[in-house]
Design a protein around this motif. Structure first.
Motif, PDB file in Angstrom:
ATOM      1  N   HIS A  89       0.962  -1.081   0.347  1.00  0.00           N
ATOM      2  CA  HIS A  89      -0.118  -0.192  -0.594  1.00  0.00           C
ATOM      3  C   HIS A  89       0.709   1.584   0.087  1.00  0.00           C
ATOM      4  O   HIS A  89       0.333   2.535  -0.560  1.00  0.00           O
ATOM      5  CB  HIS A  89      -0.655   0.298   1.190  1.00  0.00           C
ATOM      6  CG  HIS A  89      -2.112   1.193   1.432  1.00  0.00           C
ATOM      7  ND1 HIS A  89      -3.040   1.178   2.034  1.00  0.00           N
ATOM      8  CD2 HIS A  89      -2.490   2.512  -0.112  1.00  0.00           C
ATOM      9  CE1 HIS A  89      -3.894   2.054   1.697  1.00  0.00           C
ATOM     10  NE2 HIS A  89      -3.898   2.888   0.731  1.00  0.00           N
ATOM     11  N   LEU A  90       1.917   1.359   0.554  1.00  0.00           N
ATOM     12  CA  LEU A  90       2.498   2.358   0.925  1.00  0.00           C
ATOM     13  C   LEU A  90       3.344   2.759  -0.271  1.00  0.00           C
ATOM     14  O   LEU A  90       3.873   3.460  -0.571  1.00  0.00           O
ATOM     15  CB  LEU A  90       3.427   1.937   1.947  1.00  0.00           C
ATOM     16  CG  LEU A  90       5.010   2.965   2.272  1.00  0.00           C
ATOM     17  CD1 LEU A  90       3.849   5.070   3.021  1.00  0.00           C
ATOM     18  CD2 LEU A  90       6.228   2.782   3.040  1.00  0.00           C
ATOM     19  N   MET A  91       3.896   1.348  -1.179  1.00  0.00           N
ATOM     20  CA  MET A  91       4.632   1.553  -1.998  1.00  0.00           C
ATOM     21  C   MET A  91       3.952   2.502  -3.338  1.00  0.00           C
ATOM     22  O   MET A  91       3.828   3.453  -4.097  1.00  0.00           O
ATOM     23  CB  MET A  91       5.233   0.273  -2.672  1.00  0.00           C
ATOM     24  CG  MET A  91       6.237  -0.151  -1.974  1.00  0.00           C
ATOM     25  SD  MET A  91       7.633   0.859  -2.808  1.00  0.00           S
ATOM     26  CE  MET A  91       7.925   0.536  -4.269  1.00  0.00           C
ATOM     27  N   GLY A 108      -4.084  -2.835  -5.978  1.00  0.00           N
ATOM     28  CA  GLY A 108      -5.072  -3.683  -5.791  1.00  0.00           C
ATOM     29  C   GLY A 108      -4.245  -4.837  -5.252  1.00  0.00           C
ATOM     30  O   GLY A 108      -4.704  -5.763  -4.207  1.00  0.00           O
ATOM     31  N   ALA A 109      -2.790  -5.401  -5.031  1.00  0.00           N
ATOM     32  CA  ALA A 109      -1.953  -6.189  -4.683  1.00  0.00           C
ATOM     33  C   ALA A 109      -2.120  -5.853  -2.859  1.00  0.00           C
ATOM     34  O   ALA A 109      -1.949  -7.136  -2.344  1.00  0.00           O
ATOM     35  CB  ALA A 109      -0.394  -6.230  -5.256  1.00  0.00           C
ATOM     36  N   TYR A 110      -2.369  -4.596  -2.495  1.00  0.00           N
ATOM     37  CA  TYR A 110      -2.618  -4.708  -1.090  1.00  0.00           C
ATOM     38  C   TYR A 110      -3.277  -5.209  -0.264  1.00  0.00           C
ATOM     39  O   TYR A 110      -3.510  -5.705   0.809  1.00  0.00           O
ATOM     40  CB  TYR A 110      -2.370  -3.053  -0.656  1.00  0.00           C
ATOM     41  CG  TYR A 110      -3.559  -2.428   0.270  1.00  0.00           C
ATOM     42  CD1 TYR A 110      -3.350  -2.233   2.024  1.00  0.00           C
ATOM     43  CD2 TYR A 110      -4.730  -1.627  -0.819  1.00  0.00           C
ATOM     44  CE1 TYR A 110      -4.417  -2.246   2.463  1.00  0.00           C
ATOM     45  CE2 TYR A 110      -5.649  -1.204   0.178  1.00  0.00           C
ATOM     46  CZ  TYR A 110      -5.256  -1.345   1.763  1.00  0.00           C
ATOM     47  OH  TYR A 110      -6.210  -1.183   2.635  1.00  0.00           O
ATOM     48  N   ARG A 111      -4.939  -5.578  -0.884  1.00  0.00           N
ATOM     49  CA  ARG A 111      -5.795  -5.947  -0.090  1.00  0.00           C
ATOM     50  C   ARG A 111      -5.540  -6.846  -0.774  1.00  0.00           C
ATOM     51  O   ARG A 111      -6.344  -7.929  -0.098  1.00  0.00           O
ATOM     52  CB  ARG A 111      -7.020  -4.985  -0.888  1.00  0.00           C
ATOM     53  CG  ARG A 111      -8.752  -5.532  -0.344  1.00  0.00           C
ATOM     54  CD  ARG A 111      -8.629  -5.347   1.063  1.00  0.00           C
ATOM     55  NE  ARG A 111      -9.105  -4.289   1.436  1.00  0.00           N
ATOM     56  CZ  ARG A 111      -8.885  -3.731   2.534  1.00  0.00           C
ATOM     57  NH1 ARG A 111      -8.332  -4.337   3.023  1.00  0.00           N
ATOM     58  NH2 ARG A 111      -8.871  -2.374   2.866  1.00  0.00           N
ATOM     59  N   LEU A 129      -5.292 -12.502   2.888  1.00  0.00           N
ATOM     60  CA  LEU A 129      -4.041 -13.823   3.605  1.00  0.00           C
ATOM     61  C   LEU A 129      -4.620 -13.263   4.399  1.00  0.00           C
ATOM     62  O   LEU A 129      -4.057 -13.969   5.185  1.00  0.00           O
ATOM     63  CB  LEU A 129      -2.638 -13.381   2.371  1.00  0.00           C
ATOM     64  CG  LEU A 129      -2.766 -13.705   0.857  1.00  0.00           C
ATOM     65  CD1 LEU A 129      -1.572 -13.946   0.416  1.00  0.00           C
ATOM     66  CD2 LEU A 129      -3.866 -16.117   0.944  1.00  0.00           C
ATOM     67  N   ASN A 130      -4.361 -12.180   5.381  1.00  0.00           N
ATOM     68  CA  ASN A 130      -4.380 -11.731   6.701  1.00  0.00           C
ATOM     69  C   ASN A 130      -4.849 -12.159   7.387  1.00  0.00           C
ATOM     70  O   ASN A 130      -5.041 -12.670   8.261  1.00  0.00           O
ATOM     71  CB  ASN A 130      -3.446  -9.666   6.370  1.00  0.00           C
ATOM     72  CG  ASN A 130      -3.730  -9.756   8.282  1.00  0.00           C
ATOM     73  OD1 ASN A 130      -3.133 -10.244   8.952  1.00  0.00           O
ATOM     74  ND2 ASN A 130      -5.051  -8.384   7.686  1.00  0.00           N
ATOM     75  N   THR A 173     -11.603  -6.664  -3.679  1.00  0.00           N
ATOM     76  CA  THR A 173     -10.410  -6.883  -5.190  1.00  0.00           C
ATOM     77  C   THR A 173     -10.539  -7.904  -6.215  1.00  0.00           C
ATOM     78  O   THR A 173     -10.384  -8.377  -7.229  1.00  0.00           O
ATOM     79  CB  THR A 173      -9.501  -8.382  -3.799  1.00  0.00           C
ATOM     80  OG1 THR A 173      -9.102  -7.600  -2.896  1.00  0.00           O
ATOM     81  CG2 THR A 173      -8.411  -9.391  -4.641  1.00  0.00           C
ATOM     82  N   LEU A 174     -12.019  -8.208  -6.134  1.00  0.00           N
ATOM     83  CA  LEU A 174     -12.959  -8.460  -7.401  1.00  0.00           C
ATOM     84  C   LEU A 174     -12.498  -7.209  -8.906  1.00  0.00           C
ATOM     85  O   LEU A 174     -12.172  -7.869  -9.330  1.00  0.00           O
ATOM     86  CB  LEU A 174     -14.141  -9.670  -7.563  1.00  0.00           C
ATOM     87  CG  LEU A 174     -14.223 -10.458  -6.821  1.00  0.00           C
ATOM     88  CD1 LEU A 174     -15.239 -11.075  -6.921  1.00  0.00           C
ATOM     89  CD2 LEU A 174     -13.748 -11.523  -7.803  1.00  0.00           C
ATOM     90  N   LEU A 175     -12.661  -6.263  -8.292  1.00  0.00           N
ATOM     91  CA  LEU A 175     -12.851  -5.250  -9.079  1.00  0.00           C
ATOM     92  C   LEU A 175     -12.044  -4.731  -9.986  1.00  0.00           C
ATOM     93  O   LEU A 175     -11.426  -4.550 -11.356  1.00  0.00           O
ATOM     94  CB  LEU A 175     -12.811  -3.569  -8.290  1.00  0.00           C
ATOM     95  CG  LEU A 175     -14.482  -4.248  -7.870  1.00  0.00           C
ATOM     96  CD1 LEU A 175     -14.402  -2.473  -6.775  1.00  0.00           C
ATOM     97  CD2 LEU A 175     -15.224  -3.700  -8.975  1.00  0.00           C
ATOM     98  N   TYR A 176      -9.890  -5.244  -9.232  1.00  0.00           N
ATOM     99  CA  TYR A 176      -9.134  -5.226 -10.201  1.00  0.00           C
ATOM    100  C   TYR A 176      -8.834  -6.986 -10.505  1.00  0.00           C
ATOM    101  O   TYR A 176      -7.311  -6.705 -11.695  1.00  0.00           O
ATOM    102  CB  TYR A 176      -7.905  -5.757  -9.457  1.00  0.00           C
ATOM    103  CG  TYR A 176      -7.812  -4.235  -8.239  1.00  0.00           C
ATOM    104  CD1 TYR A 176      -6.963  -3.193  -8.572  1.00  0.00           C
ATOM    105  CD2 TYR A 176      -8.558  -3.578  -7.001  1.00  0.00           C
ATOM    106  CE1 TYR A 176      -7.334  -1.809  -7.548  1.00  0.00           C
ATOM    107  CE2 TYR A 176      -8.524  -2.508  -6.225  1.00  0.00           C
ATOM    108  CZ  TYR A 176      -7.596  -1.720  -5.737  1.00  0.00           C
ATOM    109  OH  TYR A 176      -7.216  -0.603  -5.729  1.00  0.00           O
ATOM    110  N   ALA A 177      -9.416  -7.323 -10.628  1.00  0.00           N
ATOM    111  CA  ALA A 177      -8.842  -8.845 -11.568  1.00  0.00           C
ATOM    112  C   ALA A 177      -8.625  -7.893 -12.762  1.00  0.00           C
ATOM    113  O   ALA A 177      -7.864  -8.820 -13.536  1.00  0.00           O
ATOM    114  CB  ALA A 177     -10.313  -9.836 -11.029  1.00  0.00           C
ATOM    115  N   ASP A 178      -9.469  -7.753 -13.475  1.00  0.00           N
ATOM    116  CA  ASP A 178      -8.797  -7.651 -14.919  1.00  0.00           C
ATOM    117  C   ASP A 178      -8.286  -6.604 -15.243  1.00  0.00           C
ATOM    118  O   ASP A 178      -6.992  -6.914 -16.318  1.00  0.00           O
ATOM    119  CB  ASP A 178     -10.493  -6.357 -15.695  1.00  0.00           C
ATOM    120  CG  ASP A 178     -10.808  -7.077 -17.340  1.00  0.00           C
ATOM    121  OD1 ASP A 178     -10.453  -7.793 -18.108  1.00  0.00           O
ATOM    122  OD2 ASP A 178     -10.563  -5.593 -17.840  1.00  0.00           O
TER     123      ASP A 178
END
Length: 215
Positions: free
Chosen positions: A12-14, A158-161, A166-167, A191-196
């Motif tokens: 998220h910070l990145m 997207g990767a942050y969420r 997993l957390n 996360t699903l919104l980022y899938a595409d």
């Protein structure tokens, strides 16, 4: 704290650092949705109302200050900076983001864990964060050609969420009575919104080609 949450926080910070790097060094916000940035500023402003009343840890305090400060700084850059604002694509960034705010507030009033002001506002921030990326994704789909820094920003966000999912999974199996359905469902939808986007982003990396999204 566990490895998944730490990885999520750092990712998220990145995302924030990549976006600030683009805006501050290149003096451009091309491909960046002001609407999404305003929604994130509202998300953090409502989520971190306890920043000066409850101290959890120095790490927690610093991260809150970073996300609050960076979100409002990005909005200021796009709206006010004399060079950055020239590159803002207002003709394509037309998603009516205000229509996301009221439904999220109504949903928070109806579905929450406790009916207190702070709890409802915190729940509102969770619901709003789940859909805050929509104006950005719509803008990228309309413009199609995406520069590398904007692509990295959206990917890290997207990767942050995804890492937070997993957390939550890890904590569910390691901590007794750890159940937070509102956060889990909202995070899964987000996360699903980022899938595409993930599909096309990873495909562009694999084939070493410029990232483009279908119209």
């Amino acid at each position: 704290m566990n490895a998944f949450r730490l990885a999520g926080d750092m990712t998220h910070l990145m995302s924030v650092l990549v976006l600030l790097l683009k805006i501050h060094t290149i003096k451009s916000c091309a491909g960046v949705s002001l609407k999404t940035q305003e929604l994130y500023a509202l998300v953090f402003a409502t989520r971190y109302l306890d920043i000066f009343t409850e101290f959890i840890s120095l790490y927690n305090m610093v991260m809150k200050l970073i996300f609050l400060g960076s979100s409002f700084s990005i909005v200021w850059y796009i709206r006010r900076h004399k060079m950055v604002r020239r590159s803002y694509d207002k003709d394509h960034d037309t998603f009516r983001h205000q229509f996301l705010v009221l439904p999220c507030l109504i949903l928070a009033l109806l579905i929450h864990e406790k009916f207190t002001f702070r709890e409802v506002i915190w729940t509102f921030s969770i619901y709003l964060e789940a859909v805050a990326i929509l104006p950005q994704l719509v803008l990228l789909q309309r413009t199609r050609n995406i520069d590398s820094l904007t692509g990295q920003y959206v990917f890290f966000l997207g990767a942050y969420r995804a890492l937070y999912i997993l957390n939550w999974t890890y904590r569910y199996f390691t901590e007794p009575h750890y159940v937070h359905w509102i956060t889990w469902i909202s995070g899964f939808v987000q996360t699903l919104l980022y899938a595409d986007f993930f599909y096309y982003y990873l495909n562009s990396l694999k084939n070493n080609v410029k990232l483009t999204l279908p119209a």
